[in-house]
Write a protein that holds these residues in place. Structure first.
Motif, PDB file in Angstrom:
ATOM      1  N   LYS A 174     -52.018 -63.114 -75.450  1.00 44.04           N
ATOM      2  CA  LYS A 174     -51.193 -62.431 -76.402  1.00 44.04           C
ATOM      3  C   LYS A 174     -50.624 -60.912 -76.141  1.00 44.04           C
ATOM      4  O   LYS A 174     -50.698 -60.459 -74.819  1.00 44.04           O
ATOM      5  CB  LYS A 174     -52.487 -62.055 -77.600  1.00 44.04           C
ATOM      6  N   SER A 175     -49.811 -60.482 -76.989  1.00 41.54           N
ATOM      7  CA  SER A 175     -49.090 -59.465 -76.863  1.00 41.54           C
ATOM      8  C   SER A 175     -50.002 -58.184 -76.917  1.00 41.54           C
ATOM      9  O   SER A 175     -51.265 -58.297 -77.255  1.00 41.54           O
ATOM     10  CB  SER A 175     -47.944 -59.200 -78.009  1.00 41.54           C
ATOM     11  N   PRO A 176     -49.763 -56.903 -76.284  1.00 43.50           N
ATOM     12  CA  PRO A 176     -50.688 -55.704 -76.253  1.00 43.50           C
ATOM     13  C   PRO A 176     -50.831 -55.355 -77.643  1.00 43.50           C
ATOM     14  O   PRO A 176     -52.000 -54.776 -77.713  1.00 43.50           O
ATOM     15  CB  PRO A 176     -49.869 -54.868 -75.385  1.00 43.50           C
ATOM     16  N   GLU A 177     -49.852 -55.515 -78.232  1.00 44.50           N
ATOM     17  CA  GLU A 177     -50.133 -54.864 -79.814  1.00 44.50           C
ATOM     18  C   GLU A 177     -50.210 -55.985 -81.034  1.00 44.50           C
ATOM     19  O   GLU A 177     -49.641 -57.011 -80.706  1.00 44.50           O
ATOM     20  CB  GLU A 177     -48.998 -53.891 -80.153  1.00 44.50           C
ATOM     21  N   PRO A 178     -50.627 -55.802 -82.078  1.00 49.78           N
ATOM     22  CA  PRO A 178     -50.680 -56.793 -83.282  1.00 49.78           C
ATOM     23  C   PRO A 178     -49.169 -57.097 -83.660  1.00 49.78           C
ATOM     24  O   PRO A 178     -48.344 -56.317 -83.361  1.00 49.78           O
ATOM     25  CB  PRO A 178     -51.660 -56.118 -84.294  1.00 49.78           C
ATOM     26  N   VAL A 180     -46.109 -57.286 -85.980  1.00 50.67           N
ATOM     27  CA  VAL A 180     -45.552 -56.339 -87.137  1.00 50.67           C
ATOM     28  C   VAL A 180     -45.291 -57.290 -88.211  1.00 50.67           C
ATOM     29  O   VAL A 180     -44.365 -58.399 -87.997  1.00 50.67           O
ATOM     30  CB  VAL A 180     -44.588 -55.524 -86.757  1.00 50.67           C
ATOM     31  N   GLU A 278     -53.844 -57.061 -91.719  1.00 50.89           N
ATOM     32  CA  GLU A 278     -54.345 -56.864 -90.208  1.00 50.89           C
ATOM     33  C   GLU A 278     -54.985 -58.313 -89.518  1.00 50.89           C
ATOM     34  O   GLU A 278     -54.608 -58.363 -88.261  1.00 50.89           O
ATOM     35  CB  GLU A 278     -55.655 -56.129 -90.874  1.00 50.89           C
ATOM     36  N   GLY A 281     -51.400 -59.898 -88.316  1.00 49.26           N
ATOM     37  CA  GLY A 281     -51.172 -59.406 -87.127  1.00 49.26           C
ATOM     38  C   GLY A 281     -51.935 -59.852 -85.748  1.00 49.26           C
ATOM     39  O   GLY A 281     -51.158 -59.978 -84.845  1.00 49.26           O
ATOM     40  N   GLU A 282     -52.863 -59.984 -86.080  1.00 54.07           N
ATOM     41  CA  GLU A 282     -53.800 -60.462 -84.824  1.00 54.07           C
ATOM     42  C   GLU A 282     -53.651 -61.994 -84.410  1.00 54.07           C
ATOM     43  O   GLU A 282     -53.639 -62.302 -83.477  1.00 54.07           O
ATOM     44  CB  GLU A 282     -55.299 -60.233 -85.236  1.00 54.07           C
ATOM     45  N   ARG A 285     -49.964 -62.431 -82.888  1.00 53.44           N
ATOM     46  CA  ARG A 285     -49.882 -61.651 -81.584  1.00 53.44           C
ATOM     47  C   ARG A 285     -50.073 -62.588 -80.357  1.00 53.44           C
ATOM     48  O   ARG A 285     -49.807 -62.391 -79.408  1.00 53.44           O
ATOM     49  CB  ARG A 285     -50.503 -60.333 -81.242  1.00 53.44           C
ATOM     50  N   HIS A 328     -61.078 -64.258 -80.963  1.00 51.11           N
ATOM     51  CA  HIS A 328     -60.345 -62.838 -81.113  1.00 51.11           C
ATOM     52  C   HIS A 328     -60.485 -62.255 -82.502  1.00 51.11           C
ATOM     53  O   HIS A 328     -60.773 -60.825 -82.703  1.00 51.11           O
ATOM     54  CB  HIS A 328     -58.805 -63.146 -81.072  1.00 51.11           C
TER      55      HIS A 328
END
Length: 367
Positions: A174-178, A180, A278, A281-282, A285, A328
């Protein structure tokens, strides 16, 4: 000779090209094939030759500039109840005769759960100002469907393809950030912008796969090439242009029996109200997700509100990816009250029409 050019997805040169051309060319580009060449490290002449050959052989289904239809039309994912004996005929109508239905998929579940009697799933778009309900009700009249549920996107967290690039991904990558959340508020376009957009969005012919693919389109729109590109770039700024993409035939096997993907799972999660952004976003990602949305399924689907799609060649691997996302979400402290997988079976994928003129003609024909 085209027949002598390798067209297999697993050919190393083709794999390099496709890893870029499927979903890494974002927005409108004046010279999209040049950019594919630069990013893939494959010479332009070879990029053009290979994409042409793959298109002619059916490995690539279409090459086109995509639009973010959420900004140009009202859209929804639609689940349809259809008597089993009418399922294939209804599928055929949606796929062949309704230009506003895009993805048309017959889905099934591994067990009987909330919503498993909704077997036919489509994406539906209608021009801004028109009614999704009105069009869906017309489709009920014209087909064997008995009921439908519209699920518009409240937000979009992932929207891509990249089947070749995703083949080697490990569960949980996954990407480091959630992710957008993108909104779905329609954009306001001028008549000139609509003219150019409608030219821009049509599939490229084999002859248009060349160093300057937009020459003929500018001529059709009645403007200079510079003006065409200028307006197309302004559509980038209005965020209505998606990516330039080569779409692989990922549903049916190729003439050699090669498959890009074998299984596609529509994942459902029900998370607490107020935590949709939220949770989306998780989920979004995770690199394996080609699509991730906030959509409300209501009580028919266990009050699901986060949905996403993943493709893979092996069912256990698809389930491993889903298990990694489930884990996750738990670790992120987001409770899930319901989750499920709807597996794709018979499928037909085409871009949804968004032209007000075509919409009017359709309803006049079937009035």
């Amino acid at each position: 000779m085209t027949s002598e050019i390798p067209t297999s997805v697993s050919d190393p040169t083709n794999a390099k090209i496709l890893a870029v051309s499927e979903d890494l060319i974002s927005g409108f580009q004046r010279e999209p094939f040049q950019l594919i060449a630069e990013k893939s490290g494959v010479p332009l002449e070879t990029v053009i030759e290979r994409i042409r050959a793959m298109l002619e052989s059916g490995i690539i289904r279409r090459v086109r500039q995509t639009m973010l239809a959420t900004k140009l039309a009202h859209g929804a994912l639609v689940a349809w109840k259809v008597p089993e004996e009418k399922l294939n005929a209804t599928f055929d109508f949606m796929a062949k005769d309704d230009p506003f239905s895009g993805h048309v998929v017959i889905r099934s579940t591994d067990r009987e759960v909330s919503g498993s009697d909704y077997r036919l799933w489509t994406t539906l778009k209608v021009p801004v100002g028109e009614s999704l309900d009105f069009h869906a009700t017309k489709l009920l009249e014209l087909t064997g469907a008995t009921e439908y549920l519209l699920m518009p996107a409240n937000g979009v967290f992932a929207l891509g393809v990249g089947h070749v690039r995703r083949k080697t991904m490990l569960p949980g990558e996954k990407s480091p950030e959630p992710a957008v959340m993108m909104t779905t508020v329609p954009a306001d376009l001028t008549d000139e912008e609509w003219t150019i957009l409608l030219e821009l969005k049509e599939e490229l012919t084999v002859d248009e796969i060349c160093a300057n693919p937009w020459d003929k389109r500018a001529e059709n729109a009645g403007v200079s090439l510079d003006r065409f590109c200028e307006v197309a770039e302004s559509l980038n700024d209005k965020k209505v242009v998606g990516r330039f993409s080569t779409f692989l035939e990922h549903v049916k096997p190729s003439s050699t029996g090669e498959r890009v993907t074998r299984f596609n799972g529509l994942f459902h999660w029900a998370v607490p109200k107020g935590r949709e952004m939220e949770a989306g976003g998780e989920v979004g990602r995770h690199y394996c997700m080609t699509h991730a949305y906030w959509r409300e399924g209501g009580p028919q689907f266990g009050d699901v509100n986060i949905m996403g799609v993943m493709h893979g060649t092996e069912k256990p691997k698809v389930l491993e990816h889903k298990a990694a996302i489930d884990k996750h979400l738990k670790e992120a402290g987001i409770p899930v009250s319901y989750t499920n997988v709807f597996w794709g079976g018979r499928s037909e994928i085409k871009p949804s029409e968004i032209s007000p003129k075509v919409y009017k003609e359709f309803h006049e024909k079937y009035a």
